[in-house]
Motif scaffolding. Sequence first.
Motif, short mmCIF file in Angstrom:
data_model
loop_
_atom_site.label_atom_id
_atom_site.label_comp_id
_atom_site.label_asym_id
_atom_site.label_seq_id
_atom_site.Cartn_x
_atom_site.Cartn_y
_atom_site.Cartn_z
N LEU A 1 0.84 -1.21 0.00
CA LEU A 1 0.00 0.00 0.00
C LEU A 1 0.87 1.26 0.00
O LEU A 1 0.63 2.21 -0.75
CB LEU A 1 -0.93 0.00 1.22
N ASN A 2 1.90 1.26 0.83
CA ASN A 2 2.78 2.44 0.91
C ASN A 2 3.48 2.70 -0.42
O ASN A 2 3.64 3.85 -0.84
CB ASN A 2 3.82 2.27 2.02
N LYS A 3 3.89 1.61 -1.08
CA LYS A 3 4.60 1.74 -2.36
C LYS A 3 3.72 2.42 -3.42
O LYS A 3 4.20 3.14 -4.29
CB LYS A 3 5.02 0.35 -2.83
N THR A 4 2.41 2.16 -3.34
CA THR A 4 1.50 2.65 -4.38
C THR A 4 0.66 3.85 -3.93
O THR A 4 -0.19 4.33 -4.68
CB THR A 4 0.54 1.50 -4.81
N GLY A 5 0.88 4.29 -2.68
CA GLY A 5 0.18 5.48 -2.19
C GLY A 5 -1.25 5.22 -1.75
O GLY A 5 -2.07 6.15 -1.71
#
Length: 351
Positions: free
Chosen positions: A262-266
């Motif tokens: 999730l963090n990688k893709t915002g």
Amino acid sequence: MPHAKIAGIGCYVPERVVTNHDLTAFIETSDEWIQERTGIKERRYAKKHEETTTTMGARAARIAIERAGITAEDVDFIIFATLSPDYYFPGCGVLLQRELGVTHCEAGTLDIRNQCSGFLYALSVGNQFVRGGVYKNVLVVGAEMHSMGLDFSTRGRNVSVIFGDGAGAVVLQPTEEPGQGILTTHLHSNGTEAEQLAVIGPGSHGGYYGNREEYNFPESEFGDIFVYDGFEATGAHFPNMNGQLVFKTAVVKFPEVIMEALNKTGYQPSDIDMLIPHQANLRISQFVQKTLGLSDEKIFNNIQKYGNTTAASVPIALCEAWETGKIKAGDLVCLAAFGSGFTWGSALIRW
Ligand code: ACO
């Protein structure tokens, strides 16, 4: 660079239903114990001598291939994840190629040995091949026939009541549609806990890794030249699991690796439309659901019906969620797994 999309998906479970009650006929256990600890009510066992890990994989693959609108001859590359292969070698990839009648030898095959995370690893490798423009139709399969390798004595009951048989498959194809397909994948491992969930015999270790009784296979008549005589008595050829360590580690690693994607893709957990966790134990899935604050409609569990089908569990659950209309075009779908190795991983897909 194109993304890889899931162009077709299929799954297969054997007909034979084995309930918890059925197991009590040959294992010292109870329906209450199994349901309370794992959520499992029943699992499927394949027909011995009629089905194998590969043939189940082929049944799922044929459906995925048809739904992708291609034929077996169009498959460029096969990736097969399993911990219960038909043979020690060669792997199931080539057997599946033969079973499907993929006769052109340009199609390569690869076997993945990452247990419960096997499908995530396989998907990730397939994704790279498609994104890099190497292949246009990659068949990714997760299949298991656990029932032929379980310890049904009291020694192995903590593991044997969990596992079931089945298979799932997807066909990956490139898509130029912006924001569609596999957005990111994340893979991890920690080999320091390798023996905490393992089948350690037969193998080349010959006692190298420790002093546990099951490592010390009897000396052979050839002295230092190691052969496997007698390892059956130790139970080393059955799965052994430190269930509590697996449970404690899984409930940390699942949310961690999902948050990484999730963090990688915002994105936030609230952006997930459907979470498909590896079906290890319903209690683990419920813990992950609570940690991420997901409502019941945003997580899919079918362990109640199939038990833990290891490398097959994620594609079977994904397939059922899609077939029952719980995943729709445009949904943000998260896959996550944790298991033996330890290995774990996640993938985020815009369906
Ligand atoms: N039926 C009845 N009693 C049992 C059974 C059984 N099937 N299995 C174990 N017991 C007993 C044990 O003998 C023990 O009895 P005792 O207290 O008298 O000694 C007691 O139940 C507790 O045994 P534990 O093994 O400590 O059971 P635990 O509470 O850890 O539950 C379980 C076992 C359900 C397996 C749990 O540890 C778990 O789910 N762990 C995670 C497993 C998992 O997620 N695996 C996924 C990865 S699989 C893969 O990657 C291949």
